[in-house]
Design an enzyme around this catalytic site. Structure first.
Site, short mmCIF file in Angstrom:
data_model
loop_
_atom_site.label_atom_id
_atom_site.label_comp_id
_atom_site.label_asym_id
_atom_site.label_seq_id
_atom_site.Cartn_x
_atom_site.Cartn_y
_atom_site.Cartn_z
N CYS A 124 0.84 -1.20 0.00
CA CYS A 124 0.00 0.00 0.00
C CYS A 124 0.88 1.25 0.00
O CYS A 124 1.78 1.37 0.82
CB CYS A 124 -0.90 -0.02 1.23
SG CYS A 124 -1.85 1.49 1.42
N CYS B 283 -2.28 -0.19 9.14
CA CYS B 283 -1.45 -1.39 9.01
C CYS B 283 -0.08 -1.16 9.61
O CYS B 283 0.77 -0.56 8.98
CB CYS B 283 -1.26 -1.74 7.54
SG CYS B 283 -2.75 -2.24 6.72
N CYS C 164 -8.35 0.74 -0.05
CA CYS C 164 -7.62 0.13 1.06
C CYS C 164 -7.46 -1.35 0.73
O CYS C 164 -8.42 -2.03 0.38
CB CYS C 164 -8.40 0.31 2.34
SG CYS C 164 -7.80 -0.74 3.67
N GLN D 202 -17.60 -9.66 13.88
CA GLN D 202 -16.17 -9.79 13.62
C GLN D 202 -15.86 -9.30 12.20
O GLN D 202 -16.63 -9.55 11.28
CB GLN D 202 -15.75 -11.26 13.74
CG GLN D 202 -15.96 -11.85 15.13
CD GLN D 202 -14.90 -11.42 16.13
OE1 GLN D 202 -14.01 -10.65 15.81
NE2 GLN D 202 -15.02 -11.90 17.35
N TYR E 10 -20.70 -11.95 26.85
CA TYR E 10 -20.28 -10.97 25.86
C TYR E 10 -20.61 -11.55 24.47
O TYR E 10 -19.74 -11.66 23.61
CB TYR E 10 -18.79 -10.65 25.94
CG TYR E 10 -18.28 -10.30 27.32
CD1 TYR E 10 -18.25 -8.97 27.73
CD2 TYR E 10 -17.80 -11.27 28.19
CE1 TYR E 10 -17.76 -8.63 28.99
CE2 TYR E 10 -17.32 -10.94 29.45
CZ TYR E 10 -17.29 -9.61 29.84
OH TYR E 10 -16.79 -9.29 31.08
N GLU F 130 -25.28 -10.07 26.75
CA GLU F 130 -24.67 -8.99 25.98
C GLU F 130 -25.26 -7.65 26.42
O GLU F 130 -26.44 -7.55 26.72
CB GLU F 130 -24.93 -9.25 24.47
CG GLU F 130 -24.82 -8.08 23.55
CD GLU F 130 -23.42 -7.48 23.46
OE1 GLU F 130 -22.44 -8.24 23.42
OE2 GLU F 130 -23.33 -6.24 23.45
N ASP G 41 -15.99 -13.80 25.78
CA ASP G 41 -15.35 -13.11 24.65
C ASP G 41 -15.43 -11.61 24.89
O ASP G 41 -16.16 -10.90 24.20
CB ASP G 41 -16.08 -13.51 23.35
CG ASP G 41 -15.41 -12.93 22.11
OD1 ASP G 41 -14.33 -12.32 22.23
OD2 ASP G 41 -15.99 -13.08 21.01
N CYS H 101 -9.31 -10.66 22.65
CA CYS H 101 -8.72 -9.82 21.60
C CYS H 101 -7.57 -9.00 22.18
O CYS H 101 -7.03 -8.13 21.52
CB CYS H 101 -9.78 -8.92 20.98
SG CYS H 101 -10.68 -7.94 22.18
N1 SAH Z 1 -18.84 -12.97 20.89
C1 SAH Z 1 -19.25 -11.93 19.99
C2 SAH Z 1 -18.92 -10.50 20.45
C3 SAH Z 1 -17.57 -10.26 21.03
S1 SAH Z 1 -17.10 -8.56 21.19
C4 SAH Z 1 -18.68 -12.18 18.62
O1 SAH Z 1 -17.76 -12.95 18.44
O2 SAH Z 1 -19.18 -11.58 17.66
C5 SAH Z 1 -17.48 -8.16 22.81
C6 SAH Z 1 -18.95 -7.89 23.06
O3 SAH Z 1 -19.09 -7.57 24.43
C7 SAH Z 1 -19.53 -6.71 22.29
O4 SAH Z 1 -20.68 -7.13 21.63
C8 SAH Z 1 -19.88 -5.69 23.40
O5 SAH Z 1 -21.05 -4.95 23.11
C9 SAH Z 1 -20.10 -6.58 24.58
N2 SAH Z 1 -19.89 -6.00 25.92
C10 SAH Z 1 -19.06 -5.02 26.30
N3 SAH Z 1 -19.07 -4.87 27.62
C11 SAH Z 1 -19.96 -5.78 28.11
C12 SAH Z 1 -20.40 -6.12 29.42
N4 SAH Z 1 -19.94 -5.49 30.49
N5 SAH Z 1 -21.30 -7.12 29.54
C13 SAH Z 1 -21.76 -7.77 28.46
N6 SAH Z 1 -21.38 -7.48 27.19
C14 SAH Z 1 -20.49 -6.51 27.02
#
Ligand code: SAH
Length: 457
Positions: free
Chosen positions: A71, A80, A159, A282, A311, A332, A387, A414
């Site tokens: 790029c 990047c 991009c 994602q 999450y 969530e 997650d 992450c």
């Molecule tokens: N497992 C899902 C999302 C992961 S990202 C996937 O793979 O697509 C993390 C997620 O946590 C987001 O959707 C965010 O909105 C949520 N989040 C953030 N803080 C939180 C909390 N305190 N309790 C519950 N969810 C939460």
């Protein structure tokens, strides 16, 4: 070390931001635009007690891992950080990073971190891009990305990580703006209308979503823009998002639907997902399949298990697991995401899931207490999947998980630094790390996703 000193140094490591790290007589220097293995000459620009920053002035000897970035704006653009490093080395760098964090920050010993699952073609993988819109010095409307750590726009329509169709969409939006004298938003004055263009694409279905983020209530001549955008193959959902706040947050809360059902559908594995502009999804679907596949494998389901997916976003992992479990509960914080999660369960004919809106660290402990009060028993789970966002899990949540004593915990992370911190807590309370599998969701960037299997001793 003094400011303006010229030094010669070998780059030995790299920071989270992709800056090279070198040492001169034990003093650490951070040097941008370098690659591990480079021998460079640099000028010290900032001096602190234990470390400093230097500017690259010449590469004396190139690292064997160095490649020419594809790029043209890889340097100035903030997106990047690792384009100057060949892909193999990027994967090794990420494996080392996870191992370092687990050992140094988590105090975990003798952990084997499996080789990072990478991509065969590590380009054009993103299904989502958010382009800031602005005006250049000549008064022309431009879009692109922010230069690293700043808010000045680097003009790039193409991009290499995004979908090629983004270019066509951006051109239509800009030509609409120019045609009807619609001003881009100006961060300094807080004036102007169009802030960002959010584009999402279902990579499997080809469905496209465009959401225009505006600093106002209405986009002038919106039907004409809709008409133009509908010429793009795959256009499924067009909306306006209202964000009149003077902040860095890209999306506001209010959405106005201009065209389509308000969402697009995409597939991961054999599960279909509805995705709305506000929900988290994602960004790298090809790697997401590997990520969820790993989580599923680690969960070790036989069809009899009760699983909590904390999450859970739009229920992506929950639905992936539901087909192999007795019951999956998802939690969530974003209400719209839970609406998507419920709709996604229906869409896939899955009826063994239940979703809760709220903070994981409140919903699970409350539920635990209620079950205990009502039945005198402990809330049961065979497997808990978490997650969390980059800041990791809340301690209250970890405490409840430990009380529940599931036989397995699958931690999808992450951010390996907060992962290490949380694993320490779990390992002090009876859990053991069994597998650590990083997955490269962000080729050319520094971040790495990791799936960890913990089992109760
Ligand atoms: N497992 C899902 C999302 C992961 S990202 C996937 O793979 O697509 C993390 C997620 O946590 C987001 O959707 C965010 O909105 C949520 N989040 C953030 N803080 C939180 C909390 N305190 N309790 C519950 N969810 C939460």
């Amino acid at each position: 070390m003094e400011k303006n000193t010229k030094v010669q140094v070998t780059i030995e490591d790299m920071t989270e931001q992709g800056e090279g790290i070198g040492k001169v007589d034990g003093y650490t220097l951070f040097i941008k635009d370098t690659v591990i293995g480079d021998r460079v000459e640099a000028k010290v620009i900032k001096v602190k007690k234990n470390y400093g920053y230097a500017r690259l002035t010449a590469i004396l000897e190139e690292s064997p891992d160095r490649v020419t970035p594809l790029c043209p704006v890889a340097g100035p653009c903030g997106g990047c950080q690792l384009q100057a490093m060949n892909y193999e080395s990027q994967l090794l760098f990420k494996q080392r990073k996870v191992k370092n964090h687990l050992e140094r920050l988590g105090g975990l010993r003798n952990i084997s971190v499996e080789p990072v699952l990478g991509m065969e073609y590590p380009w054009e993988y993103r299904n989502k891009s958010q382009f800031p819109v602005g005006m250049n010095k000549e008064g022309k409307i431009v879009s692109g990305f922010y230069a690293g750590r700043t808010h000045s726009i680097i003009e790039t329509e193409h991009c290499l990580l995004g979908s090629p169709v983004n270019e066509q969409i951006l051109a239509l939006v800009k030509s609409h703006m120019a045609g009807f004298h619609i001003a881009p938003y100006d961060e300094i004055s807080g004036k102007g209308l169009v802030r960002h263009v959010l584009i999402r694409m279902g990579k499997k279905t080809g469905q496209i979503m465009v959401c225009i983020v505006i600093n106002g209530k209405k986009l002038p001549q919106a039907p004409l823009l809709v008409k133009a955008l509908c010429e793009v193959e795959g256009m499924t959902s067009i909306s306006v998002n209202i964000n009149t706040e003077r902040s860095n947050v890209i999306l506001g809360k209010e959405l106005i639907n201009l065209y389509g059902p308000g969402y697009i559908v995409d597939q991961i594995g054999d599960i279909s997902y509805q995705i709305s502009p506000l929900s988290f999804y994602q960004v790298n679907p090809e790697q997401t399949e590997k990520l969820y596949g790993t989580a599923l494998e680690f969960a070790g389901l036989t069809g009899q298990e009760t699983v909590w997916d904390l999450y859970c976003g739009i229920g992506t992992i929950s639905l992936f697991l539901a087909k192999k479990a007795k019951k999956v509960y998802g939690v969530e914080i974003i209400p719209a995401a839970i609406e998507n999660a419920r709709a996604n369960a229906r869409l896939n004919g899955i009826d063994n899931t239940e979703f809760f809106v709220g903070k994981a660290e409140e919903v699970l402990p409350d539920y635990y207490r209620r079950v205990q009060q009502e039945t005198g028993e402990k809330l049961y789970a065979d497997v808990i999947v978490v997650d969390p966002p980059r800041k990791g899990c809340d301690e209250t949540l970890l405490a409840t998980m430990i009380q529940m004593q599931p036989s397995r915990i699958v931690y999808v992370s992450c951010n390996s630094a907060t992962l290490a911190r949380d694993l320490r807590i779990l390992c002090d309370e009876g859990y053991e790390v069994k597998r650590v599998q990083p997955v490269d969701m962000f080729p050319m960037g520094v971040h790495v996703e990791t799936v960890v299997l913990l089992s109760h001793k």
